[in-house]
Design a protein around this motif. Sequence first.
Motif, PDB file in Angstrom:
ATOM      1  N   TRP A   1       9.903 -18.020 -26.090  1.00 49.70           N
ATOM      2  CA  TRP A   1       9.385 -19.049 -25.183  1.00 49.70           C
ATOM      3  C   TRP A   1      10.206 -19.081 -23.902  1.00 49.70           C
ATOM      4  N   ARG A   2      11.525 -19.021 -24.019  1.00 49.74           N
ATOM      5  CA  ARG A   2      12.381 -19.042 -22.832  1.00 49.74           C
ATOM      6  C   ARG A   2      12.128 -17.815 -21.966  1.00 49.74           C
ATOM      7  N   GLU A   3      12.005 -16.640 -22.585  1.00 47.84           N
ATOM      8  CA  GLU A   3      11.727 -15.424 -21.819  1.00 47.84           C
ATOM      9  C   GLU A   3      10.394 -15.533 -21.089  1.00 47.84           C
ATOM     10  N   ALA A   4       9.377 -16.048 -21.793  1.00 48.58           N
ATOM     11  CA  ALA A   4       8.058 -16.195 -21.175  1.00 48.58           C
ATOM     12  C   ALA A   4       8.109 -17.174 -20.004  1.00 48.58           C
ATOM     13  N   GLN A   5       8.789 -18.295 -20.198  1.00 49.71           N
ATOM     14  CA  GLN A   5       8.916 -19.272 -19.118  1.00 49.71           C
ATOM     15  C   GLN A   5       9.602 -18.662 -17.904  1.00 49.71           C
ATOM     16  N   ASP A   6      10.693 -17.946 -18.139  1.00 56.47           N
ATOM     17  CA  ASP A   6      11.462 -17.384 -17.030  1.00 56.47           C
ATOM     18  C   ASP A   6      10.682 -16.292 -16.306  1.00 56.47           C
ATOM     19  N   ILE A   7      10.057 -15.389 -17.062  1.00 54.02           N
ATOM     20  CA  ILE A   7       9.297 -14.311 -16.419  1.00 54.02           C
ATOM     21  C   ILE A   7       8.123 -14.875 -15.624  1.00 54.02           C
ATOM     22  N   HIS A   8       7.450 -15.867 -16.194  1.00 59.27           N
ATOM     23  CA  HIS A   8       6.310 -16.454 -15.475  1.00 59.27           C
ATOM     24  C   HIS A   8       6.763 -17.097 -14.174  1.00 59.27           C
ATOM     25  N   ALA A   9       7.862 -17.842 -14.227  1.00 61.79           N
ATOM     26  CA  ALA A   9       8.343 -18.533 -13.030  1.00 61.79           C
ATOM     27  C   ALA A   9       8.852 -17.558 -11.971  1.00 61.79           C
ATOM     28  N   ARG A  10       9.417 -16.439 -12.417  1.00 61.78           N
ATOM     29  CA  ARG A  10      10.085 -15.532 -11.482  1.00 61.78           C
ATOM     30  C   ARG A  10       9.211 -14.391 -10.981  1.00 61.78           C
ATOM     31  N   SER A  11       8.085 -14.144 -11.633  1.00 62.86           N
ATOM     32  CA  SER A  11       7.344 -12.931 -11.268  1.00 62.86           C
ATOM     33  C   SER A  11       5.858 -13.147 -10.992  1.00 62.86           C
ATOM     34  N   HIS A  12       5.350 -14.359 -11.159  1.00 63.94           N
ATOM     35  CA  HIS A  12       3.891 -14.482 -11.065  1.00 63.94           C
ATOM     36  C   HIS A  12       3.374 -14.283  -9.636  1.00 63.94           C
ATOM     37  N   LEU A  13       4.264 -14.410  -8.617  1.00 63.86           N
ATOM     38  CA  LEU A  13       3.826 -14.176  -7.235  1.00 63.86           C
ATOM     39  C   LEU A  13       4.136 -12.763  -6.752  1.00 63.86           C
ATOM     40  N   ALA A  14       4.758 -11.943  -7.609  1.00 65.70           N
ATOM     41  CA  ALA A  14       5.125 -10.590  -7.187  1.00 65.70           C
ATOM     42  C   ALA A  14       3.899  -9.785  -6.781  1.00 65.70           C
ATOM     43  N   GLY A  15       2.778  -9.990  -7.475  1.00 61.57           N
ATOM     44  CA  GLY A  15       1.563  -9.253  -7.127  1.00 61.57           C
ATOM     45  C   GLY A  15       1.117  -9.509  -5.708  1.00 61.57           C
ATOM     46  N   VAL A  16       1.352 -10.726  -5.207  1.00 66.22           N
ATOM     47  CA  VAL A  16       0.986 -11.059  -3.825  1.00 66.22           C
ATOM     48  C   VAL A  16       1.812 -10.216  -2.854  1.00 66.22           C
ATOM     49  N   TYR A  17       3.115 -10.087  -3.118  1.00 59.95           N
ATOM     50  CA  TYR A  17       3.992  -9.348  -2.207  1.00 59.95           C
ATOM     51  C   TYR A  17       3.746  -7.840  -2.279  1.00 59.95           C
ATOM     52  N   TYR A  18       3.407  -7.335  -3.468  1.00 57.62           N
ATOM     53  CA  TYR A  18       3.024  -5.924  -3.551  1.00 57.62           C
ATOM     54  C   TYR A  18       1.815  -5.654  -2.647  1.00 57.62           C
ATOM     55  N   LEU A  19       0.821  -6.523  -2.715  1.00 62.03           N
ATOM     56  CA  LEU A  19      -0.392  -6.336  -1.913  1.00 62.03           C
ATOM     57  C   LEU A  19      -0.079  -6.411  -0.419  1.00 62.03           C
ATOM     58  N   ILE A  20       0.737  -7.385  -0.019  1.00 57.78           N
ATOM     59  CA  ILE A  20       1.097  -7.515   1.400  1.00 57.78           C
ATOM     60  C   ILE A  20       1.846  -6.277   1.873  1.00 57.78           C
ATOM     61  N   ALA A  21       2.823  -5.816   1.068  1.00 54.03           N
ATOM     62  CA  ALA A  21       3.603  -4.635   1.449  1.00 54.03           C
ATOM     63  C   ALA A  21       2.707  -3.408   1.565  1.00 54.03           C
ATOM     64  N   TRP A  22       1.769  -3.266   0.620  1.00 54.65           N
ATOM     65  CA  TRP A  22       0.847  -2.125   0.686  1.00 54.65           C
ATOM     66  C   TRP A  22       0.016  -2.154   1.962  1.00 54.65           C
ATOM     67  N   LEU A  23      -0.516  -3.317   2.293  1.00 54.64           N
ATOM     68  CA  LEU A  23      -1.335  -3.426   3.502  1.00 54.64           C
ATOM     69  C   LEU A  23      -0.527  -3.101   4.750  1.00 54.64           C
ATOM     70  N   LEU A  24       0.749  -3.509   4.769  1.00 58.72           N
ATOM     71  CA  LEU A  24       1.597  -3.181   5.918  1.00 58.72           C
ATOM     72  C   LEU A  24       1.825  -1.680   6.022  1.00 58.72           C
ATOM     73  N   VAL A  25       2.104  -1.044   4.876  1.00 57.45           N
ATOM     74  CA  VAL A  25       2.317   0.410   4.894  1.00 57.45           C
ATOM     75  C   VAL A  25       1.064   1.129   5.380  1.00 57.45           C
ATOM     76  N   TRP A  26      -0.087   0.728   4.862  1.00 54.51           N
ATOM     77  CA  TRP A  26      -1.331   1.421   5.210  1.00 54.51           C
ATOM     78  C   TRP A  26      -1.721   1.181   6.675  1.00 54.51           C
ATOM     79  N   THR A  27      -1.652  -0.061   7.105  1.00 54.60           N
ATOM     80  CA  THR A  27      -2.127  -0.379   8.456  1.00 54.60           C
ATOM     81  C   THR A  27      -1.169   0.063   9.549  1.00 54.60           C
ATOM     82  N   MET A  28       0.090   0.368   9.201  1.00 53.70           N
ATOM     83  CA  MET A  28       1.029   0.846  10.211  1.00 53.70           C
ATOM     84  C   MET A  28       0.860   2.327  10.508  1.00 53.70           C
TER      85      MET A  28
END
Length: 373
Positions: free
Chosen positions: A16-43
Amino acid sequence: MTHSELPQDPAAFALWREAQDIHARSHLAGVYYLIAWLLVWTMVGEPGPQLVIGLTGTAFFAALMFLRLAHRLPAQHTEALLQGWLNRQWTLILLGALGWGLTLGWALSSPELENSRVIAIMATIAFSTASIYHLAMRKHLSLLILPLLYLPGLLALMLDWQAQRGLFIALIVYFSYLILALGRNREVYRNHLALELEMLEQQQSLEQLSRTDSLTQLGNRYQFNSLFPVMVANAQHQSASMSLVLLDIDFFKRVNDEHGHTCGDACLSAFAERMRQVFRRRSDALLRLGGEEFGVLMPNTTLEQACLLAESFRLELTQQGFNVQGNSLPLTASLGVGCFDPQRDDNAEAFFKRVDDALYKAKRTGRNRLVQA
């Protein structure tokens, strides 16, 4: 979340603690991957020739983003559900790292993406640094993130060794630093988890002490007040039998007066042990309600079954008594027995009063007897 809502089993709590921590720390990572990809492609100077790869990458990182945002923690905190959620979440994390590692390799190997290389490298450093500080829970999975992020890019640099060896060496040095830092962060996380588990164990011990009679090790009045209404409500909801046995040691004051309180305490402990021997079903709850009065909560038990067990206890006590501290004490007990009846009992209090009245009737009419409520 209150303490009572936390998983009480150490293995389930760790998940439960691992799930709580991973959810809190990583659930927005997908947003930043997408933003970084768009920057790489559009540049890219002319993104048109890279249209297919660009749209494919956008679809991949967008899908990962939505999957991670939609991947909610389970409502039930069982080991199976938590482990399943963690397996899926780690799969999404590793897929994201692999996707970005391939992006870095593409940026470093394709001449058309020369303008995007700095962005790709900076994003890789940011993602890898975040992962070793926020995702150090599992040694092998956490360690796997780093090669997924770096190896495709390092391979691309090796193919152009003469021009890129400086950057290759710099990334290798930073890669080795990340591995060392990951080991330290994992140790910190494990120590913190061990401290939480120790606190959980202490809290459980304190709660157990608050619900247990220290002399007899049976449940105390506080536990009875917590269990009894719930068990009655369950019996009423499920239309099941629910019996209650109340026991009172006859003339117990004489034991204290004639043999001392130490002998009286030993007598109460022996009485509780005799109860365990007779009322030994796992579903039965044995309690000391106060002084020399005891109770047994018996779910899924008819009045006839409860009376049979209670009477066998009374007869065994009458025939054997106790041998305590060298004293042979011919103790007896008065018992009241009842089964919850929705037509007679409006609530748990009414049911208890009906059985308590039966107990006092047994005491008024001669003691050492069982009276049905």
